[in-house]
Design an enzyme around this catalytic site. Structure first.
Site, PDB file in Angstrom:
ATOM      1  N   HIS A 100      -1.876  -2.003   1.940  1.00 55.64           N
ATOM      2  CA  HIS A 100      -0.912  -2.978   1.423  1.00 55.64           C
ATOM      3  C   HIS A 100      -1.342  -3.601   0.100  1.00 55.64           C
ATOM      4  O   HIS A 100      -0.670  -4.511  -0.393  1.00 55.64           O
ATOM      5  CB  HIS A 100      -0.709  -4.100   2.453  1.00 55.64           C
ATOM      6  CG  HIS A 100      -0.258  -3.596   3.795  1.00 55.64           C
ATOM      7  ND1 HIS A 100       1.032  -3.194   4.046  1.00 55.64           N
ATOM      8  CD2 HIS A 100      -0.940  -3.418   4.953  1.00 55.64           C
ATOM      9  CE1 HIS A 100       1.139  -2.798   5.302  1.00 55.64           C
ATOM     10  NE2 HIS A 100      -0.049  -2.925   5.880  1.00 55.64           N
ATOM     11  N   ARG A 101      -2.439  -3.144  -0.462  1.00 54.25           N
ATOM     12  CA  ARG A 101      -2.918  -3.783  -1.694  1.00 54.25           C
ATOM     13  C   ARG A 101      -1.945  -3.577  -2.851  1.00 54.25           C
ATOM     14  O   ARG A 101      -1.822  -4.440  -3.713  1.00 54.25           O
ATOM     15  CB  ARG A 101      -4.301  -3.249  -2.068  1.00 54.25           C
ATOM     16  CG  ARG A 101      -5.427  -3.768  -1.199  1.00 54.25           C
ATOM     17  CD  ARG A 101      -6.791  -3.512  -1.854  1.00 54.25           C
ATOM     18  NE  ARG A 101      -7.867  -4.018  -1.026  1.00 54.25           N
ATOM     19  CZ  ARG A 101      -8.540  -3.278  -0.151  1.00 54.25           C
ATOM     20  NH1 ARG A 101      -8.226  -2.006   0.003  1.00 54.25           N
ATOM     21  NH2 ARG A 101      -9.516  -3.796   0.563  1.00 54.25           N
ATOM     22  N   ALA A 102      -1.258  -2.448  -2.899  1.00 54.45           N
ATOM     23  CA  ALA A 102      -0.367  -2.148  -4.031  1.00 54.45           C
ATOM     24  C   ALA A 102       0.718  -3.203  -4.164  1.00 54.45           C
ATOM     25  O   ALA A 102       0.911  -3.787  -5.244  1.00 54.45           O
ATOM     26  CB  ALA A 102       0.253  -0.765  -3.844  1.00 54.45           C
ATOM     27  N   ASP A 147      -8.928   1.468  -5.619  1.00 58.74           N
ATOM     28  CA  ASP A 147      -8.102   0.718  -4.667  1.00 58.74           C
ATOM     29  C   ASP A 147      -8.272  -0.784  -4.832  1.00 58.74           C
ATOM     30  O   ASP A 147      -7.403  -1.558  -4.437  1.00 58.74           O
ATOM     31  CB  ASP A 147      -8.474   1.137  -3.238  1.00 58.74           C
ATOM     32  CG  ASP A 147      -7.537   0.539  -2.208  1.00 58.74           C
ATOM     33  OD1 ASP A 147      -6.311   0.585  -2.426  1.00 58.74           O
ATOM     34  OD2 ASP A 147      -8.019   0.023  -1.191  1.00 58.74           O
TER      35      ASP A 147
END
Length: 240
Positions: free
Chosen positions: A215-217, A133
């Site tokens: 929301h990292r993507a 992640d």
């Protein structure tokens, strides 16, 4: 910034009489630090140097691998085989951007903001989700299979590098210098690169479609798109 004056830098400033501005303008080589699979916590974070401590009568701290990797490259081969406790330490440090070591009679902190590059083989074990992640870009070595001629060229180059590393390094020197210049210009271009709201919307929709949590993507994808534009010396992100 003043907040980045760690324990080591403060002592060096006091010893040399230099100002923080002098150090900010100093040009240094980018460090490259590899983390071995069998690394221990003390080697990673740092520990007390017993020999020097006994000689000086004061507690002397020996910085670890993460101190060397600050503002450089932190390389981890087969990251999926790292001990889980070491993986958790790396996650904590990379997320906070700071190493804090608390020992008896010792309290040390220093910044650690490296670029982490890692490899892993899925056949040897999956990469933990909480670690995956945090990785902004994941590339497959088999994404574009090499042709027979390309495989032969790669094998011949590797063999020549083993026997004549200096010759091979000279051959690719111009290519490396060109890549360095491209990155220098890209660092300036990226300040003015813009991405449209419709493009961000597309990235968010793709993340939702893939069932991505958090929301990292889309954040990583946005940064990668802007970086790609900067490398091509464009001030806006264009759709493929």
């Amino acid at each position: 910034p003043e907040s980045e004056v760690d324990s080591f830098l403060q002592k060096e400033i006091e010893a040399t009489g230099k100002s923080l501005k002098d150090y900010e303008q100093e040009v240094v080589d980018v460090p490259f630090c590899q983390v071995p699979l069998d690394v221990l916590e003390d080697r990673l974070l740092g520990s007390v140097d017993l020999e020097k401590s006994l000689q000086t009568g004061e507690t002397v701290f020996e910085p670890g691998l993460l101190a060397r990797a600050h503002r450089g490259v932190l390389y981890i081969d087969d990251i999926n085989l790292l001990d889980e406790s070491i993986s958790n330490l790396l996650l904590s440090v990379i997320s906070s951007g700071e190493v804090v070591v608390e020992r008896e009679g010792l309290s040390v902190r220093h910044p650690c903001r490296p670029i982490m590059i890692a490899t892993y083989n899925q056949e040897e074990g999956e990469l933990r989700n909480h670690l995956l992640d945090r990785i902004g870009i994941a590339l497959s070595a088999d994404a574009e299979p090499l042709s027979l001629e390309e495989r032969i060229e790669a094998a011949e180059t590797a063999n020549r590098f083993n026997s004549q590393p200096g010759v091979v390094e000279t051959e690719v020197e111009d290519l490396q210098e060109g890549m360095k210049s491209t990155l220098v210009f890209a660092r300036e271009f990226i300040k003015d690169v813009t991405i449209k709201e419709s493009q961000i919307t597309y990235l968010c929709e793709e993340a939702i479609r893939a069932g991505v949590q958090g929301h990292r993507a889309e954040q990583f994808a946005t940064e990668v798109a802007k970086a790609a534009a900067a490398i091509e010396q464009r001030t806006d992100v264009t759709a493929p």
